[in-house]
Design a protein around this motif. Structure first.
Motif, PDB file in Angstrom:
ATOM      1  N   MET A 148       3.057 -15.871   1.707  1.00  0.00           N
ATOM      2  CA  MET A 148       3.067 -16.178   3.134  1.00  0.00           C
ATOM      3  C   MET A 148       4.479 -16.457   3.651  1.00  0.00           C
ATOM      4  SD  MET A 148       0.093 -15.743   4.311  1.00  0.00           S
ATOM      5  CE  MET A 148      -0.049 -14.391   3.161  1.00  0.00           C
ATOM      6  N   ALA A 149       5.331 -17.029   2.802  1.00  0.00           N
ATOM      7  CA  ALA A 149       6.719 -17.260   3.215  1.00  0.00           C
ATOM      8  C   ALA A 149       7.433 -15.930   3.432  1.00  0.00           C
ATOM      9  CB  ALA A 149       7.451 -18.085   2.164  1.00  0.00           C
ATOM     10  N   GLY A 150       7.060 -14.948   2.664  1.00  0.00           N
ATOM     11  CA  GLY A 150       7.622 -13.619   2.860  1.00  0.00           C
ATOM     12  C   GLY A 150       7.210 -13.011   4.189  1.00  0.00           C
ATOM     13  N   ARG A 168       5.006  -0.238   5.160  1.00  0.00           N
ATOM     14  CA  ARG A 168       4.860  -0.232   3.700  1.00  0.00           C
ATOM     15  C   ARG A 168       5.083  -1.624   3.126  1.00  0.00           C
ATOM     16  NH1 ARG A 168       7.725   4.183  -0.299  1.00  0.00           N
ATOM     17  NH2 ARG A 168       6.655   3.536  -2.179  1.00  0.00           N
ATOM     18  N   GLU A 169       6.088  -2.326   3.641  1.00  0.00           N
ATOM     19  CA  GLU A 169       6.354  -3.687   3.166  1.00  0.00           C
ATOM     20  C   GLU A 169       5.215  -4.634   3.541  1.00  0.00           C
ATOM     21  OE1 GLU A 169      11.234  -3.635   3.361  1.00  0.00           O
ATOM     22  OE2 GLU A 169      10.087  -4.184   5.147  1.00  0.00           O
ATOM     23  N   THR A 179       0.553  -7.896   1.900  1.00  0.00           N
ATOM     24  CA  THR A 179      -0.876  -8.155   2.068  1.00  0.00           C
ATOM     25  C   THR A 179      -1.626  -7.885   0.770  1.00  0.00           C
ATOM     26  OG1 THR A 179      -0.709  -7.548   4.391  1.00  0.00           O
ATOM     27  CG2 THR A 179      -2.908  -7.561   3.423  1.00  0.00           C
ATOM     28  N   GLY A 180      -1.291  -6.785   0.113  1.00  0.00           N
ATOM     29  CA  GLY A 180      -1.929  -6.455  -1.157  1.00  0.00           C
ATOM     30  C   GLY A 180      -1.674  -7.503  -2.226  1.00  0.00           C
ATOM     31  N   ALA A 181      -0.443  -8.019  -2.271  1.00  0.00           N
ATOM     32  CA  ALA A 181      -0.116  -9.055  -3.253  1.00  0.00           C
ATOM     33  C   ALA A 181      -0.896 -10.337  -2.980  1.00  0.00           C
ATOM     34  CB  ALA A 181       1.380  -9.334  -3.248  1.00  0.00           C
TER      35      ALA A 181
END
Length: 76
Positions: A19-21, A31-32, A37-39
């Motif tokens: 979430m900090a990312g 893509r990022e 979200t996938g992680a």
């Protein structure tokens, strides 16, 4: 009992890191965003599948990030 507390704390830390990312969400490519979200989703699923196990949480986050990245590659 200490191991379960540690594994839950690790799951929360992985989620907080993901979430900090997202604090720069507006500046991220599609893509990022898909990889982050996938992680996050993968970490939660991995933690749930292993009862809060650290290996399951980290493994789920890694696999989810790769899958999200590959899905996001097709949306850019």
């Amino acid at each position: 009992m200490q191991y379960k507390k540690f594994s839950k704390l690790a799951a929360v830390m992985v989620f907080a890191g993901a979430m900090a990312g997202c604090s720069t969400w507006d500046n991220m490519t599609g893509r990022e965003k898909a990889a982050v979200t996938g992680a996050g989703v993968g970490g939660v699923v991995g933690a749930a599948a292993t009862g809060g196990g650290v290996l399951g949480t980290v493994g789920g986050a890694a696999i989810g990030g790769v899958v999200g990245d590959q899905i996001g590659k097709h949306n850019d």
